[in-house]
Scaffold this motif. Structure first.
Motif, PDB file in Angstrom:
ATOM      1  N   UNK A 281      34.401  -3.899 -30.606  1.00  0.00           N
ATOM      2  CA  UNK A 281      35.180  -3.468 -31.766  1.00  0.00           C
ATOM      3  C   UNK A 281      34.320  -2.706 -32.773  1.00  0.00           C
ATOM      4  N   UNK A 282      33.060  -3.053 -32.901  1.00  0.00           N
ATOM      5  CA  UNK A 282      32.183  -2.437 -33.889  1.00  0.00           C
ATOM      6  C   UNK A 282      31.292  -1.361 -33.290  1.00  0.00           C
ATOM      7  N   UNK A 283      31.384  -1.144 -31.999  1.00  0.00           N
ATOM      8  CA  UNK A 283      30.500  -0.194 -31.323  1.00  0.00           C
ATOM      9  C   UNK A 283      30.856   1.243 -31.674  1.00  0.00           C
ATOM     10  N   UNK A 284      29.823   2.084 -31.775  1.00  0.00           N
ATOM     11  CA  UNK A 284      30.019   3.510 -32.065  1.00  0.00           C
ATOM     12  C   UNK A 284      30.459   4.255 -30.814  1.00  0.00           C
ATOM     13  N   UNK A 285      30.795   5.548 -30.992  1.00  0.00           N
ATOM     14  CA  UNK A 285      31.238   6.369 -29.874  1.00  0.00           C
ATOM     15  C   UNK A 285      30.244   6.424 -28.727  1.00  0.00           C
ATOM     16  N   UNK A 286      28.964   6.754 -28.971  1.00  0.00           N
ATOM     17  CA  UNK A 286      28.000   6.801 -27.864  1.00  0.00           C
ATOM     18  C   UNK A 286      27.835   5.463 -27.156  1.00  0.00           C
TER      19      UNK A 286
ATOM     20  N   UNK B 177      15.222  -1.719 -34.174  1.00  0.00           N
ATOM     21  CA  UNK B 177      16.166  -1.241 -33.165  1.00  0.00           C
ATOM     22  C   UNK B 177      17.505  -0.932 -33.807  1.00  0.00           C
ATOM     23  N   UNK B 178      18.256  -0.010 -33.160  1.00  0.00           N
ATOM     24  CA  UNK B 178      19.539   0.437 -33.719  1.00  0.00           C
ATOM     25  C   UNK B 178      20.596   0.457 -32.628  1.00  0.00           C
ATOM     26  N   UNK B 179      21.799   0.057 -32.976  1.00  0.00           N
ATOM     27  CA  UNK B 179      22.886   0.063 -31.995  1.00  0.00           C
ATOM     28  C   UNK B 179      23.942   1.127 -32.291  1.00  0.00           C
ATOM     29  N   UNK B 180      23.640   2.037 -33.219  1.00  0.00           N
ATOM     30  CA  UNK B 180      24.589   3.079 -33.574  1.00  0.00           C
ATOM     31  C   UNK B 180      25.494   2.698 -34.720  1.00  0.00           C
TER      32      UNK B 180
ATOM     33  N   UNK C 157      28.674  11.800 -32.317  1.00  0.00           N
ATOM     34  CA  UNK C 157      29.453  10.607 -32.645  1.00  0.00           C
ATOM     35  C   UNK C 157      30.619  10.395 -31.690  1.00  0.00           C
ATOM     36  N   UNK C 158      31.065  11.468 -31.035  1.00  0.00           N
ATOM     37  CA  UNK C 158      32.162  11.350 -30.068  1.00  0.00           C
ATOM     38  C   UNK C 158      31.574  11.056 -28.698  1.00  0.00           C
TER      39      UNK C 158
END
Length: 461
Positions: free
Chosen positions: A101-106, A304-307, A432-433
């Motif tokens: 639910x919180x995940x970005x497009x990539x 670290x980053x998850x987008x 982002x897409x």
């Protein structure tokens, strides 16, 4: 003393607000500038408690000593199901833990691609439905499993993993194989060409590299990284020298191990200057992990980053994540892309900065500014500023342009709070897409909230 001040030449020390110093300069008054900054807002009490902790000095000496003495060796290439015990339906990803639910497009695109690659869904639509419902799906952070992944960082059971061991401390870390450039899974692409390439990597690239390593024996990555730094790499966004050095070491064994496949493997690696990035990330991970779990230490052992979020982990605080919103990098964009096309920062590749490479070593790689923007002087400034928030200089990773000074290494949460200086990160920029791929590269700063939260936790530990 009063008379000397009235009639003698004034001796002026300036600190803080630059407008006062500029006024003195305009009047030709000699002055000495002190680079003083106030602590980060709201950190004074926590900072005082952490600095007074009797464990801190010895703990930091132990932790950073382990990081500096790590000897990463590339020892194998194996499927994730064997190396990590990954079961069907379980996927690891970059950054702190996150839900669909919180995940970005990539991130979503990479998970869809992994579902298709594993044969768990016949179409992207069905993959999205199953991921959204959580039906038979488990998501977890790569860092929780001695693993790192670039950009989206998605790892599935059938993917082949680079295996790096620490010959000094005995740890092991993993990273997936680098897919190359263009539309790739790590940037959220999942078209037929992406899945076909992943299958070729599993059928050909991984087994050939493993067979070659069986002939060469372990590859000394500490020595290779040290040499690459002196050849103009910084080991995050510039890996041209390191990739070439690795191929030089392994090419004869690749030909011997698989003469019928050697040409296509070497051609694939030759077409991707970033091939070594994933190797270097696993090397950095195993070194940082050696410094974990030292009570009282304020050393950062993971960024670290998850987008969606940017998170850090600290040696003295176990596996807890401290997070803030991931920022959009500021840099150069490809073609007609611009900031509106960019996803917030994503990937585990900041493990390189965590261990004194990447943005911390930009002074070794002046050509990097053509990729991330700015001037050569900016690269030097980036590196020199990092000495203010780190505990040590790396004895093996040296920068010719700074008189062979060691790269700044060992981010200290207390120094970040005391100076207000945040780590410098250079990075690729994902669209982002989902499926867009890479849209640029640039620099980004972590969120202050991650460091202030970690400092407060240290003050209570």
């Amino acid at each position: 003393m009063t008379l000397s001040m009235l009639y003698g030449e004034p001796r002026v020390i300036s600190a803080g607000a630059s407008i006062l110093a500029e006024a003195l300069d305009q009047q030709a008054v000699p002055r000495r500038e002190v680079a003083w900054r106030p602590p980060l807002p709201g950190t004074s009490d926590a900072l005082a408690l952490v600095l007074a902790d009797p464990r801190r000095e010895a703990a930091n000496e132990t932790a950073v000593g382990r990081l500096l003495s790590a000897r990463p060796m590339l020892v194998g290439v194996r499927p994730a199901r064997d190396a990590l015990g990954l079961e069907p339906g379980t996927f690891f990803h970059a950054g702190p833990p996150i839900t669909w639910e919180r995940a970005s497009g990539p991130m979503r695109g990479a998970l869809v691609g992994a579902m298709l690659f594993e044969g768990l869904a016949p179409t992207p639509e069905e993959a999205e439905r199953r991921l959204a419902s959580g039906e038979g799906i488990t998501l977890d952070s790569c860092h929780h499993h001695r693993t790192v992944g670039p950009m989206a960082g998605v790892v599935s059971p059938s993917m082949w993993m680079l295996e790096v061991s620490d010959a000094e401390h005995g740890g092991t870390a993993y990273c997936s194989l680098n897919e190359g450039l263009g539309k790739v899974l790590r940037y959220g692409a999942y078209g037929p060409e992406v899945i076909e390439r992943l299958r070729w990597m599993g059928d050909v690239l991984g087994p050939v590299l493993q067979a070659a390593l069986e002939r060469t024996g372990p590859l000394d990555l500490r020595a290779l990284v040290a040499q690459a730094l002196q050849m103009g790499d910084e080991l995050h966004n510039r890996n041209r020298a390191a990739t070439s050095l690795m191929v030089r070491e392994m090419a004869p064994a690749i030909v011997d191990a698989s003469p019928g496949r050697a040409a296509e493997v070497l051609r694939f690696v030759n077409g991707n200057d970033h091939f070594f990035l994933n190797v270097g990330m696993a090397a950095a991970k195993v070194g940082a992990d050696a410094a974990r779990n030292v009570p009282g230490s304020s050393l950062v052992v993971a960024m670290a980053r998850n987008g969606t979020e940017f998170g850090i982990q600290v040696s003295g605080l176990g596996d807890r994540w401290f997070t803030g919103p991931a920022g959009v990098p500021d840099g150069l964009y490809l073609g007609a892309y611009g900031p509106d096309d960019a996803n917030p920062d994503i990937g585990d590749s900041t493990i390189t900065e965590t261990t004194g490479l990447g943005g911390f070593a930009m002074a070794a790689a002046p050509a990097i500014v053509r990729f991330v923007g700015g001037e050569v002087s900016d690269a030097v400034t980036a590196t020199t500023s990092m000495y203010e928030i780190t505990m040590a200089e790396h004895p093996a990773y040296q920068i010719p342009g700074l008189g062979f000074r060691g790269t700044p290494v060992g981010i200290d949460v207390t120094l970040v709070a005391r100076t207000g200086i945040l780590p410098v990160v250079n990075t690729g920029i994902a669209g982002r897409v989902a499926g867009t791929g890479q849209v640029g590269a640039g620099l980004v700063s972590p969120p202050v909230e991650a460091f202030t939260a970690a400092l407060r936790a240290l003050s209570q530990s």
